[in-house]
Design an enzyme around this catalytic site. Structure first.
Site, PDB file in Angstrom:
ATOM      1  N   GLU A  18      37.796  -0.448  22.398  1.00 35.59           N
ATOM      2  CA  GLU A  18      36.589   0.379  22.346  1.00 35.59           C
ATOM      3  C   GLU A  18      36.919   1.851  22.116  1.00 35.59           C
ATOM      4  OE1 GLU A  18      34.407   0.009  26.041  1.00 35.59           O
ATOM      5  OE2 GLU A  18      36.235  -0.192  27.212  1.00 35.59           O
ATOM      6  N   ARG A  51      30.361  -7.119  33.928  1.00 37.35           N
ATOM      7  CA  ARG A  51      30.626  -5.716  34.256  1.00 37.35           C
ATOM      8  C   ARG A  51      30.696  -5.603  35.775  1.00 37.35           C
ATOM      9  NH1 ARG A  51      26.732  -4.712  29.714  1.00 37.35           N
ATOM     10  NH2 ARG A  51      27.692  -3.211  28.292  1.00 37.35           N
ATOM     11  N   ARG A  91      35.550  -7.995  33.560  1.00 32.47           N
ATOM     12  CA  ARG A  91      36.105  -6.691  33.221  1.00 32.47           C
ATOM     13  C   ARG A  91      36.345  -5.887  34.494  1.00 32.47           C
ATOM     14  NH1 ARG A  91      32.694  -2.557  29.688  1.00 32.47           N
ATOM     15  NH2 ARG A  91      31.611  -2.236  31.655  1.00 32.47           N
ATOM     16  N   HIS A 116      19.332   4.799  28.627  1.00 36.69           N
ATOM     17  CA  HIS A 116      19.686   3.929  29.742  1.00 36.69           C
ATOM     18  C   HIS A 116      18.587   2.893  29.978  1.00 36.69           C
ATOM     19  CE1 HIS A 116      19.802   2.863  34.056  1.00 36.69           C
ATOM     20  NE2 HIS A 116      21.107   2.813  33.833  1.00 36.69           N
ATOM     21  N   GLY A 175       0.786  -1.226   0.000  1.00 39.49           N
ATOM     22  CA  GLY A 175       0.000   0.000   0.000  1.00 39.49           C
ATOM     23  C   GLY A 175       0.817   1.275   0.000  1.00 39.49           C
ATOM     24  N   CYS A 179      31.626  -7.619  22.757  1.00 40.00           N
ATOM     25  CA  CYS A 179      30.700  -7.656  23.888  1.00 40.00           C
ATOM     26  C   CYS A 179      29.813  -6.421  23.945  1.00 40.00           C
ATOM     27  CB  CYS A 179      31.458  -7.846  25.203  1.00 40.00           C
ATOM     28  SG  CYS A 179      32.599  -6.500  25.547  1.00 40.00           S
ATOM     29  N   GLY A 181      34.445  -3.494  22.240  1.00 43.81           N
ATOM     30  CA  GLY A 181      33.375  -2.804  22.954  1.00 43.81           C
ATOM     31  C   GLY A 181      32.709  -1.856  21.961  1.00 43.81           C
ATOM     32  N   THR A 182      31.811  -2.413  21.200  1.00 48.41           N
ATOM     33  CA  THR A 182      31.263  -1.622  20.094  1.00 48.41           C
ATOM     34  C   THR A 182      30.308  -0.523  20.555  1.00 48.41           C
ATOM     35  OG1 THR A 182      29.740  -3.460  19.810  1.00 48.41           O
ATOM     36  CG2 THR A 182      31.574  -3.326  18.257  1.00 48.41           C
ATOM     37  N   ASN A 183      29.905  -0.565  21.820  1.00 45.53           N
ATOM     38  CA  ASN A 183      29.092   0.567  22.302  1.00 45.53           C
ATOM     39  C   ASN A 183      29.966   1.814  22.363  1.00 45.53           C
ATOM     40  OD1 ASN A 183      27.136  -1.367  22.779  1.00 45.53           O
ATOM     41  ND2 ASN A 183      27.590  -1.528  24.966  1.00 45.53           N
ATOM     42  N   ASP A 184      31.062   1.691  23.102  1.00 43.97           N
ATOM     43  CA  ASP A 184      31.944   2.855  23.210  1.00 43.97           C
ATOM     44  C   ASP A 184      32.628   3.159  21.885  1.00 43.97           C
ATOM     45  OD1 ASP A 184      31.989   4.251  25.734  1.00 43.97           O
ATOM     46  OD2 ASP A 184      32.473   2.303  26.607  1.00 43.97           O
ATOM     47  N   ARG A 209       3.773 -15.012  -4.517  1.00 44.16           N
ATOM     48  CA  ARG A 209       5.074 -14.749  -3.898  1.00 44.16           C
ATOM     49  C   ARG A 209       5.220 -15.707  -2.725  1.00 44.16           C
ATOM     50  NH1 ARG A 209       3.471  -9.004  -1.131  1.00 44.16           N
ATOM     51  NH2 ARG A 209       1.702  -9.835  -0.003  1.00 44.16           N
TER      52      ARG A 209
END
Ligand code: PEP
Ligand code: MG
Length: 941
Positions: free
Chosen positions: A804, A617, A672, A492, A141, A891, A825-828, A376
């Site tokens: 990181e 952590r 850690r 957070h 649509g 991580c 540390g792919t967040n940081d 399909r």
């Protein structure tokens, strides 16, 4: 194929069709697309239906590719042709149709006219065509379609003569002007609707079908008037002009706001463009021997084979979707038109065997002749995807590797969360961001203290905050779910809730949260006071007033070990999930670990299939009552005071580790050392300042508070994310890291004494240069040697670092000299590569970035392959060049994200680590990546 009658619900059909399109296309490796299109063929802009095939979805779109496939299978498809996505892309880039397009369309139109034995818009017997959009991924649509192209003042009489039905002809013309006026000429659709309503009112009837030919003739005149008035031009009478304009409108509909929004949500790239299908019209509304319907080759809810679909006699496709009249179950068609029914069953069998999957179908019967309008690989519920995958393996249609490509981690995640019973959901209060899936019901509470107090007395609570911070952790743990009015998917609240597998809706901005008055106000002035029941749906972001019933997930019961796949109460779904997970574990190369900080999470992670802990952590071990010890450590004014504080912490830390190592006995546990800025353990600066100021004005200032305030000021940072944290803390607070290393070593020694098999790995956070690591390493090795000597054990502890920071990634070759392992540390790393403060950017400008297409998905959710990913890749290579046996893991949050898992597989990491609830998803996606070969199985979305 076994067929038996079944009933089917149209609502379900439409709902399933409208669902996520992840499973809609048969995954076809990219190379195959390329192989099918020679460089010369690539120039071609128009393909007749018999020239294409199902693997050309990139070029012909899903609809066009499948129409071509059906044509080639010899199925009755109304003849037509497809204009490629390449033509659309060129139009969108240059604002003009490609030069060759007009001639190519003419050639294909000529061929079509010859085949049909009539010309487009021919006066006495017009060929009519539909012009339909059709992108690689279905966007239901979202884009345009125009039917009945070729009708004009002249040909409408021809259609009357040919069909023998004047009303039908004029109604078709009326529909064309309306659709064309709205979608091609941009006339406000309401103007036509209003005129139609007026006509019905004037005649005193309620429905369109009650209008007669003479009314429709009048309406056509009115509609043409609307077009002239609104556009300053007459409705085009030249059929070719109608067609060309409609094609252009379909091209342009790729870039409407709603299409863009849909693509963003569904992660469909913006540069694919749409194909355009020009198809000769067939009519299901030419009398009782005509009709239209939809069908599935299997039940898209259960996966069972059978006759599932709906049929509507004497109707066009649009009437089915509009629900104007009630459809009948497809099985009824057998009584109405046995010949067409038998043919349809035969075709369904052909399609299912050919596609080796569930297909959905749209068909029309025109005066007893069956036509296939679309097929399909059908959308299905997450549960059906698992069931169908294993059913097809059992039928010998697909193998295990292919079965893994038929399900996704997203679907598995959907199956793992408890859900609201949608039949019993009331009115929504508001809608926020679906941050952590699940369904939670409880009493509204507005602070963590109340959340804990009430939950201890057996109440279920929903913690409602404007936004959460680390102080809310205990409240979040106590609550059934978390609702915030601010913050995005990586706020957070969202991150912590996902980590805990707890339902969370965040950023519900329509809600005014007043924590002081302990109430929230929803749009329309509805007030929810503390203690009122509310329900939040973390899968849809919806917030409901009152209690909505919840249905538990048997799949989680299974992963928890509370239900066995072979048990009597285990349904077919659980058995399918069990089998798919077994395939997955056989195939995958990536190991999957858990981010877990306590024995309870570790035990759950193990039940869910974790092969160790990738991130413990330790800061989470210093909250609650233990905070006072950290406070003392920070306030210490002499070595003696500091040592005393550390000494109090050591046994507590050791106790934590003993439990953790026990829960993960025999598996690696990466601990850690302390990471966050110390001020996170101290009281809020404003609150404390006010307290001290008030006390001072009363002249009874508390000495401890004064010292605390000084420390808080001293440690206050403008950018704590880039301040005193991670390895920097370990280097400036003497004894802190040594205490943690000692606790780890002593705990491991205790476990050895208890005949356990501890496999601890010590990880240093936020390292930017090898010198930092060397210093910490020297100190740690001394502590370990001392414990080993004293306890008479060989602890085999390894020591590695997080990568990181960009500098760490760029100097990975040097860092690897001092590290036994890297954990990304792919967040940081995402924060520092982009220069984004995660907690701030999502709430402030991410929506604008997403809307403007700067990225299709938050880089905190799915790894940014080109930026952050490039650093992960190069650091992995550099690290391994220095130390070939360097262990590599990730991580950050991305470790549990399906798309990112494919990337980590490609890069060659050894493991991903994610929150316990995401472990099964990561196991499955790791296997999908492995079994899909080099491409990693990801379809780049
Ligand atoms: C990271 O930065 O990716 C990481 C895992 O550390 P944290 O999220 O605790 O900063
Ligand atoms: Mg970090």
């Amino acid at each position: 194929m076994r067929m038996y009658p079944g009933t089917f619900d149209l609502g379900m059909f439409l709902a399933v069709r409208a669902e996520s399109r992840h499973e809609e296309t048969i995954p076809v490796p990219e190379e195959q697309h390329v192989a099918q299109v020679s460089p010369k063929a690539r120039q071609k802009l128009v393909y007749d239906f018999h020239e294409g095939n199902k693997d050309l979805k990139d070029l012909l779109g899903g609809k066009g590719a499948n129409l071509a496939e059906m044509t080639n299978l010899g199925l009755p498809v109304p003849p037509g042709f497809t204009i490629t996505t390449e033509a659309c892309k060129e139009y969108l880039e240059t604002g003009d149709e490609p030069k060759a397009l007009r001639d190519e369309v003419s050639a294909h139109l000529d061929a079509l006219e010859q085949q049909m034995g009539k010309k487009l818009g021919q006066k006495n017997d017009p060929l009519l065509v539909s012009v339909r959009s059709g992108a690689k991924f279905s966007m239901p649509g979202m884009m345009d379609t125009v039917l009945n192209i070729g009708l004009s003042d002249a040909s409408v009489t021809g259609l009357t003569a040919q069909s023998g039905d004047e009303r039908f002809a004029w109604d078709s013309y009326r529909r064309l002007i309306q659709m064309f006026g709205k979608t091609v000429l941009g006339v406000d659709g309401e103007l036509f609707e209003d005129a139609l309503d007026e006509a019905k009112k004037a005649k005193g009837v309620a429905t369109d079908v009650e209008l007669e030919a003479k009314d429709l003739k009048k309406l056509v005149k009115l509609f043409k008037g609307i077009v002239s008035r609104e556009t300053g031009r007459d409705f085009p009478q030249d059929p070719r002009e109608q067609m060309d304009l409609a094609v252009r409108a379909v091209f342009e509909s790729w870039n409407t706001d709603r299409a863009k929004l849909y693509r963003r949500q569904e992660r469909i790239p913006h540069d694919l463009g749409t194909a355009v299908n020009v198809c000769s019209m067939v009519f299901g509304n030419l009398g009782p021997d005509s009709g239209t319907g939809v069908a599935f080759t299997r039940d898209p809810a259960s996966g069972h084979q059978g006759v599932y679909g709906d049929y509507l006699q004497n109707a066009q496709g649009e009437d089915v979707v509009a629900g104007i009249r009630n459809t009948v179950p497809l099985a009824e068609l057998e009584n109405v038109d046995k010949k067409s029914y038998d043919q349809l069953m035969q075709i369904m069998e052909t399609l299912e065997t050919h596609y080796k999957d569930l297909c959905d179908i749209e068909f029309t019967i025109e005066r007893g002749k069956l036509w296939m309008l679309q097929t399909r690989v059908g959308k299905r519920t997450a549960a059906a995807a698992f069931r169908i995958a294993t059913q097809l393996v059992d039928q010998g249609l697909i193998d295990e590797a292919e079965a893994l490509q038929r399900v996704t981690g997203h679907q598995l995640a959907q199956l793992m969360f408890p859900r609201f019973d949608s039949d019993h959901a009331g009115d929504t209060l508001a809608r926020g961001i679906a941050a952590s899936p699940g369904a939670a019901v409880g009493k509204a509470v507005f602070d963590s203290y109340t959340a804990i107090k009430w939950s201890r007395s057996g109440e279920k609570v929903i913690l409602i905050r404007r936004e959460t911070n680390p102080d809310d952790l205990d409240g979040m743990i106590a609550a059934e779910g978390i609702l915030t009015s601010r913050g995005g998917k990586t706020s957070h609240a969202a991150v912590v809730a996902r980590g805990m597998g707890k339902t969370c809706v965040c950023g519900a901005e329509e809600l005014e949260v007043d924590t002081k008055r302990r109430q929230l106000t929803a749009p329309g002035g509805i007030v929810i006071d503390e203690g009122d029941l509310i329900s939040i749906d973390g899968s849809s972001g919806k917030v409901y007033q009152g209690e909505v019933p919840v249905v538990p997930s048997p799949v989680v019961e299974y992963f928890e070990g509370r239900m066995h796949a072979g048990a009597e109460d285990a349904d077919e779904l659980v058995a399918s999930v069990h089998r798919m997970m077994a395939y997955a574990d056989r195939v995958r190369r990536l190991r999957v670990r858990a981010n877990a900080d306590n024995a309870e999470d570790a035990a759950r992670a193990r039940r869910f299939g974790a092969q160790g802990i990738g991130l413990c952590r330790t800061e989470h071990m210093f909250l609650g009552e233990r905070r006072q010890h950290v406070e003392r450590l920070i306030l210490a004014e002499s070595d003696k005071e500091r040592e005393a504080a550390l000494e109090e912490l050591t046994p507590l830390q050791k106790g934590d580790f003993v439990q953790l190592f026990e829960a993960m006995d025999g598996l690696p546990v990466t601990v850690r050392l302390l990471d966050p800025p110390l001020h996170e353990f101290l009281p809020d600066i404003t609150e404390l300042s006010v307290r001290v100021a008030l006390a001072e004005s009363r002249k009874d200032a508390n000495e401890n508070d004064l010292r605390l305030l000084q420390a808080v000021h001293r440690l206050h940072e403008q950018n704590p994310m880039l301040g005193l944290r991670g390895v920097r803390l370990g280097l400036v607070i003497p004894g802190l890291f040594a205490m943690q290393v000692r606790a780890i070593a002593e705990a491991a020694a205790d476990r050895l004494d208890a005949n356990g098999d501890p496999r601890a790995e010590i990880m240093i956070p936020l390292v930017g240069t090898v010198q930092e690591l060397e210093l910490v390493r020297d100190e740690a090795e001394q502590v370990i040697a001392e414990v080993e000597a004293r306890r008479g054990v060989d602890l085999k502890l390894t020591l590695g670092t997080m990568i990181e920071l960009p500098r760490a990634a760029l100097t990975a070759a040097q860092i690897a000299e001092s590290a036994d392992f890297f954990s990304f540390g792919t967040n940081d790393l995402t924060q520092t590569v982009w220069g984004f403060s995660r907690d701030d950017v999502e709430a402030s400008f991410f929506t604008a970035y997403l809307e403007r297409g700067i990225f299709g998905v938050s880089p905190f959710e799915t790894i940014d392959r080109d930026g952050v990913g490039a650093l992960v890749r190069s650091a992995s290579e550099a690290g391994r060049a220095t130390r070939p046996d360097l262990k590599l893991g990730v991580c950050g949050e991305h470790g549990g994200d399906p798309e990112s898992v494919h990337f980590f597989h490609e890069v060659g990491l050894d493991y991903v680590s994610c929150s316990p609830f995401r472990i099964p998803v990561a196991r499955l996606e790791a296997a999908r990546a492995a079994s899909a070969g080099n491409g990693g199985g990801s379809d780049h979305r």
